[in-house]
Motif scaffolding. Sequence first.
Motif, mmCIF file in Angstrom:
data_model
loop_
_atom_site.group_PDB
_atom_site.id
_atom_site.type_symbol
_atom_site.label_atom_id
_atom_site.label_comp_id
_atom_site.label_asym_id
_atom_site.label_seq_id
_atom_site.Cartn_x
_atom_site.Cartn_y
_atom_site.Cartn_z
ATOM 1 N N GLY A 97 0.850 -1.187 0.000
ATOM 2 C CA GLY A 97 0.000 0.000 0.000
ATOM 3 C C GLY A 97 0.880 1.228 0.000
ATOM 4 N N ILE A 98 0.327 2.339 0.379
ATOM 5 C CA ILE A 98 1.119 3.572 0.416
ATOM 6 C C ILE A 98 0.924 4.243 1.769
ATOM 7 N N GLU A 99 1.997 4.711 2.343
ATOM 8 C CA GLU A 99 1.974 5.439 3.603
ATOM 9 C C GLU A 99 3.033 6.515 3.537
ATOM 10 N N VAL A 101 -3.027 4.251 2.761
ATOM 11 C CA VAL A 101 -4.029 3.447 2.069
ATOM 12 C C VAL A 101 -3.514 2.015 2.006
ATOM 13 N N GLY A 102 -4.240 1.096 2.619
ATOM 14 C CA GLY A 102 -3.888 -0.310 2.528
ATOM 15 C C GLY A 102 -4.468 -0.902 1.257
ATOM 16 N N LEU A 103 -3.707 -1.733 0.586
ATOM 17 C CA LEU A 103 -4.147 -2.341 -0.668
ATOM 18 C C LEU A 103 -4.121 -3.862 -0.558
ATOM 19 N N SER A 104 -5.042 -4.488 -1.262
ATOM 20 C CA SER A 104 -5.201 -5.936 -1.157
ATOM 21 C C SER A 104 -4.584 -6.651 -2.352
ATOM 22 N N LEU A 105 -4.677 -7.965 -2.336
ATOM 23 C CA LEU A 105 -4.225 -8.785 -3.462
ATOM 24 C C LEU A 105 -5.278 -8.869 -4.552
ATOM 25 N N ARG A 136 -10.648 8.655 -1.230
ATOM 26 C CA ARG A 136 -9.251 8.530 -0.810
ATOM 27 C C ARG A 136 -8.304 9.258 -1.765
ATOM 28 N N ASN A 137 -8.858 9.932 -2.764
ATOM 29 C CA ASN A 137 -8.023 10.682 -3.695
ATOM 30 C C ASN A 137 -7.638 12.019 -3.075
ATOM 31 N N TRP A 138 -6.930 11.930 -1.959
ATOM 32 C CA TRP A 138 -6.515 13.143 -1.255
ATOM 33 C C TRP A 138 -5.580 13.986 -2.105
ATOM 34 N N MET A 139 -4.789 13.334 -2.957
ATOM 35 C CA MET A 139 -3.811 14.066 -3.747
ATOM 36 C C MET A 139 -4.451 14.841 -4.897
ATOM 37 N N GLY A 140 -5.729 14.546 -5.218
ATOM 38 C CA GLY A 140 -6.402 15.235 -6.308
ATOM 39 C C GLY A 140 -5.882 14.846 -7.669
ATOM 40 N N MET A 141 -5.438 13.622 -7.819
ATOM 41 C CA MET A 141 -4.871 13.191 -9.094
ATOM 42 C C MET A 141 -5.956 13.042 -10.156
ATOM 43 N N ASN A 142 -5.575 13.370 -11.392
ATOM 44 C CA ASN A 142 -6.468 13.241 -12.545
ATOM 45 C C ASN A 142 -5.665 12.602 -13.666
ATOM 46 N N GLU A 143 -5.596 11.281 -13.652
ATOM 47 C CA GLU A 143 -4.768 10.534 -14.591
ATOM 48 C C GLU A 143 -5.655 9.602 -15.415
ATOM 49 N N PRO A 144 -5.977 9.971 -16.658
ATOM 50 C CA PRO A 144 -6.769 9.069 -17.506
ATOM 51 C C PRO A 144 -6.146 7.676 -17.630
#
Length: 606
Positions: A314-316, A495-499, A520-528
Amino acid sequence: MKPDIFQITRQSICALGIVLAAGVAHAEPKHGLSMYGEPALPHDFVSLPYVNPDAPKGGRIVLGESGSFTSLNPHMQKSQVPWMLRFYGYESLMGRSYDEPFTLYGLLAESVETSPDRDWVEFTLRPEAKFADGTPVTVEDVIWSYETLGTIGHPRYLGAWSKVDKIEATGERTVRLTFNIDDRELALIMGMRPILKKAQWDGQEFNQGGFDIIPITTAPYQIGDFDAGKYVTLVRNPDYWGKDLPFMKGKANLDEIRMEFYLDGSVMFEAFKAGLLTSFREGNSAKWDTQYGFDAVTRGDITKSEIPHQRPTGIEGFVMNTRNPLFEDWRVREALISLYNFEAINDTITGGALPRITSYFSNSPLGMLAGPAEGRVAELLAPFADTLKPGTLEGYTLPVSDGTLTNRKGIRRAVALFKEAGWEIKDHVMQNAEGTPFAFEILVNTGADENLRMGNMFVESLVPLGIDATLTRIDSPQLKERTQVYDFEMAYYQVGLSLSPGNEQMLYWGHEGIENPGTRNWMGMNEPAAEAMIDVMLTAESQDEFQAAVRALDRVLISGRYVIPFAYSNIARIAHDSSLKYPEHVPIYGDWIMYHPDVWWSEETK
């Protein structure tokens, strides 16, 4: 020679019959459902492989939790709720086995049926399924729960509900959902919705917080005593309807689960040492090695257990909010990642024992491979080549310092990146061409002592470059209130991520989260490209295609440079009362949701 039209017709009818028969064979009621292939356990399984089916019932566990809480309703957005209530206080039609990537077995439902294309799914309720007050679970309860959660519930439920064309009763105990989109995961997602008692909410506002309504559910645990913001107990129902189900054998063994809330992590640890808590998760490996020599450990009253896992990291870390113009440019974000002296901070905090998170799905088969994208991963990303951040196709690795506190290499790189992005140091202040200083605030939970230490070290490293960063300690309700509406510049993020990543990924990284609160899109990313990879994940008909799509998504996420990653551990460290036991076989997810304390038991002296 003319064709024999009758023979062709007979052959076509025969072929059609075979196809229809195959469809019927695949669309028969089953005991379980897997994302790919068949469930690992047979229809007559006795118990899940990671439980002790003969575990005794009784005893209690007292857990420490950070922060506070303002409601007991975990299905709405507007309040802070003890996290365990969502999982331990409710049941769904099917339950998940955490020894498989994504497989469900019947819980409230005795069987599940779906079409070969998974454009619909049908559940048959168990006749014995009951709420804690003894009333039966009905199809009406199921339909009301799905419609309510899907329309006015927490945002986690809304995305999948928009893909449901209709929900209908197809029998006294059967309910069917038909989908309006090609998404193979939906059949499983819909098996995991919490089922609520419709009658309890008649005339009540469902999406209001507070403590006025204590939920009546079907779960083995019901809410017992509580003091708003301070503690809450879950008490095992001795008349729980499902105690003899194979899926529930060896689970929900403890009579009471008590959650005590603390605003300060150090105070919580001292409470554990004093015996006020009976189990404590330790995230700091150095502290685990050096601060667990107190009397209760040396006497053997406390056991130190290390539980491995095989799930993604995940990401921390510290997330940057790109809605703020300060963090719009990827070069600025890369500069700040370079200034976060991970090697020195990690050595100070953990003794250098833990590796760094290198991508969102690292530590698993789903993680991106080092070097340039190849094969199917490269093919999936190719249409987006012109919009991808540098490193996505070529390969991206996090900057590495020399390990010294000076971090000269990182500083030189950061200064160059800042200059490219229009920022320079003038009069000892990092500023742009208009003279605007580079200044921002970092939000950290008040009780997260380790994050505070890392944040302080990061802030200090920015001073020589004339960057004015402020570390703000904030309690849990305030932190949630601000991050829900993205009212922050930089904040601690996890954000914990699963298999088995799926529909939730759009809630994490989809463009709708730029403005819609509660994602959970705290970063506000917009990536098609990210959304396209998620679409491939949801429609993939093979494990290979699914894996390639996740690896491609992983590349888009890490090369976006949205988060300054911390360290991770592939083991959980739990110190606990020696009377608390857990099975020898550990599931692939390790210490994950519905493991501790769900499959643990107590052997305390009566």
